[in-house]
Design an enzyme around this catalytic site. Structure first.
Site, short mmCIF file in Angstrom:
data_model
loop_
_atom_site.label_atom_id
_atom_site.label_comp_id
_atom_site.label_asym_id
_atom_site.label_seq_id
_atom_site.Cartn_x
_atom_site.Cartn_y
_atom_site.Cartn_z
N THR A 1 -5.57 8.97 -26.22
CA THR A 1 -6.37 7.77 -26.18
C THR A 1 -6.62 6.70 -26.92
OG1 THR A 1 -7.03 9.03 -24.52
CG2 THR A 1 -7.79 7.65 -24.61
N LYS B 1 -5.98 5.06 -18.21
CA LYS B 1 -6.76 6.39 -19.09
C LYS B 1 -8.37 5.82 -19.20
CE LYS B 1 -8.22 9.96 -21.07
NZ LYS B 1 -8.60 10.79 -20.56
N LEU C 1 -3.22 12.52 -31.57
CA LEU C 1 -4.57 12.26 -32.92
C LEU C 1 -5.40 11.46 -32.12
CD1 LEU C 1 -1.11 10.83 -34.69
CD2 LEU C 1 -2.31 13.11 -35.14
N PRO C 2 -6.88 11.75 -33.05
CA PRO C 2 -8.05 10.97 -32.39
C PRO C 2 -7.81 9.45 -32.01
CG PRO C 2 -8.04 12.01 -34.04
CD PRO C 2 -7.01 12.08 -33.89
P1 NAD Z 1 -8.86 16.77 -31.78
O1 NAD Z 1 -9.58 16.58 -32.66
O2 NAD Z 1 -9.11 18.35 -31.74
O3 NAD Z 1 -6.96 16.72 -32.41
C1 NAD Z 1 -6.80 16.00 -32.98
C2 NAD Z 1 -5.86 16.12 -34.16
O4 NAD Z 1 -5.13 15.30 -34.87
C3 NAD Z 1 -7.25 16.92 -35.15
O5 NAD Z 1 -6.09 18.50 -35.47
C4 NAD Z 1 -6.26 16.63 -36.74
O6 NAD Z 1 -6.54 17.34 -37.74
C5 NAD Z 1 -5.26 15.96 -36.46
N1 NAD Z 1 -4.97 14.17 -36.93
C6 NAD Z 1 -5.47 13.50 -37.56
N2 NAD Z 1 -5.38 12.51 -38.42
C7 NAD Z 1 -3.68 13.20 -38.30
C8 NAD Z 1 -2.68 12.44 -39.06
N3 NAD Z 1 -2.77 11.50 -39.94
N4 NAD Z 1 -1.85 12.85 -38.77
C9 NAD Z 1 -1.59 14.69 -38.70
N5 NAD Z 1 -2.88 15.08 -37.60
C10 NAD Z 1 -4.21 14.00 -38.33
O7 NAD Z 1 -8.88 15.74 -31.02
P2 NAD Z 1 -8.46 16.06 -29.34
O8 NAD Z 1 -9.49 17.01 -28.59
O9 NAD Z 1 -7.65 16.98 -29.40
O10 NAD Z 1 -8.11 14.82 -28.84
C11 NAD Z 1 -6.57 14.20 -29.41
C12 NAD Z 1 -6.89 12.91 -28.23
O11 NAD Z 1 -6.31 12.98 -26.84
C13 NAD Z 1 -7.71 12.00 -28.74
O12 NAD Z 1 -7.28 10.69 -28.30
C14 NAD Z 1 -8.90 12.15 -27.43
O13 NAD Z 1 -9.78 10.92 -26.51
C15 NAD Z 1 -7.62 12.49 -26.31
N6 NAD Z 1 -8.58 13.24 -25.13
C16 NAD Z 1 -8.98 14.33 -25.68
C17 NAD Z 1 -9.63 15.45 -24.52
C18 NAD Z 1 -9.56 16.55 -24.27
O14 NAD Z 1 -10.46 16.67 -23.51
N7 NAD Z 1 -10.16 16.80 -25.66
C19 NAD Z 1 -8.44 15.09 -23.27
C20 NAD Z 1 -7.99 13.95 -23.04
C21 NAD Z 1 -7.27 13.26 -24.09
#
Ligand code: NAD
Length: 300
Positions: free
Chosen positions: A102, A177, A71-72
């Site tokens: 994260t 991280k 999740l975000p």
């Molecule tokens: P994203 O915003 O693309 O995806 C998050 C998902 O969570 C979305 O589909 C959203 O609808 C869902 N969501 C939000 N609240 C929710 C809830 N209460 N119940 C169910 N679903 C819910 O984010 P991401 O890029 O996939 O990143 C996710 C995590 O991983 C973050 O913490 C980010 O910092 C970390 N991360 C991202 C990357 C990257 O390159 N994108 C790399 C490493 C780590």
């Protein structure tokens, strides 16, 4: 694949840029995956590929060995884990929660303690490697929690990543991280500065990057993000707003521990500038636009 891996079941919550690919890799590894996201279309897409389409996080995890959240930010994970209808109140059958988002290390430790009080294991296991690593199942996974919980979670981790390390007690995964993110942020800023100086000096930026990639300034960011900076492509893999979230977490942890991080503070302010100029949904390469403004360029 071992028999125990083939028999594993998991509820996966959060099917965004990273989570979608990670859930798919668990399915490819032969696991039974229940999926949930607040975006119904994300759930239905994976259901069409064989996942169980859950109606809530608890429903996704109910009969599973473990629940994985991707999740975000901290409040999102806390809502899904600690909320009235959340995973702590409705734990998976295997009583194991794995958060791969994260978030703040202090929040991870708090949730670990709340789970432990109810006989539930909680592992913080954030990842590095971006959407490409998520898609190719080559993520670096840094996990904090008990050794026993880490061992139990290992089949899931191995389906999603190649470098999987137990880095210590609860919260240690998130701390490692954050160290990763501060290096990435400062590295992105350093590349922006080199490109800004090179551009103002009239050198060919593509050639500049190629040369630097062959020497000691080479980095993952130089490899993956500098071409997009040079071409002015801003579409996100890892978004500016998520990096700002991570850099804020770095600042909070540093302030709490009285650790001065001057370079991290500077780059955090540049990310704030980028978000203030509407770049939040763009990829991290859009940090170069801060340098465009500082050097009165409009090309990127
Ligand atoms: P994203 O915003 O693309 O995806 C998050 C998902 O969570 C979305 O589909 C959203 O609808 C869902 N969501 C939000 N609240 C929710 C809830 N209460 N119940 C169910 N679903 C819910 O984010 P991401 O890029 O996939 O990143 C996710 C995590 O991983 C973050 O913490 C980010 O910092 C970390 N991360 C991202 C990357 C990257 O390159 N994108 C790399 C490493 C780590």
């Amino acid at each position: 694949m071992s028999q125990s891996t083939a028999l594993s079941t998991v509820g996966f919550i959060g099917l965004g840029t990273m989570g979608r690919e990670m859930a798919l890799n668990l399915m490819k590894a032969g696991m039974t995956v229940g999926v949930f996201d607040v975006r119904r279309e994300a759930v239905e897409e994976l259901a069409a590929l064989g996942a169980y389409a859950a109606s809530s996080a608890a429903d996704a995890a109910r009969s599973a060995d473990a629940a994985i959240t991707m999740l975000p930010n901290t409040p999102d994970v806390e809502a899904v884990v600690l909320g009235e209808h959340g995973l702590l109140a409705n734990p998976p059958a295997g009583r194991l929660l794995i958060d791969m988002s994260t978030i703040a290390p202090v929040a991870a430790r708090r949730m670990h303690a709340q789970c432990a009080a109810q006989g539930i294991e909680y592992v913080d296991a954030p990842v590095s490697g971006g959407p490409i690593g998520a898609k190719n199942a080559t993520l670096t996974i840094m996990a904090g929690g008990t050794a026993q919980a880490f061992e139990t979670a290992l089949p899931f981790f191995k389906a999603m990543g190649t470098t999987v390390t137990h880095v210590g007690a609860s919260g240690a995964g998130q701390t490692v991280k954050l160290c990763n993110q501060l290096i990435c942020g400062i590295n992105i800023q350093a590349i922006c500065e080199a490109l800004a100086l090179g551009r103002a000096s009239g050198v060919d930026l593509k050639q500049l990057r190629e040369v630097l990639m062959g020497g000691s300034a080479a980095s993952w960011m130089m490899d993956k993000l500098a071409p997009a900076m040079i071409d002015g492509e801003v579409a996100a893999g890892f978004r500016i707003d998520l990096m700002l979230k991570d850099l804020r977490l770095v600042q909070e942890q540093a302030h709490a521990l009285n650790v001065p991080l001057p370079a991290s503070s500077l780059v955090t302010n540049q990310y704030l500038d980028a978000v203030a100029h509407g770049e939040g949904r763009n990829g991290n390469q859009a940090l170069f636009r801060v340098y465009d403004r500082m050097t009165a360029q409009t090309s990127c």
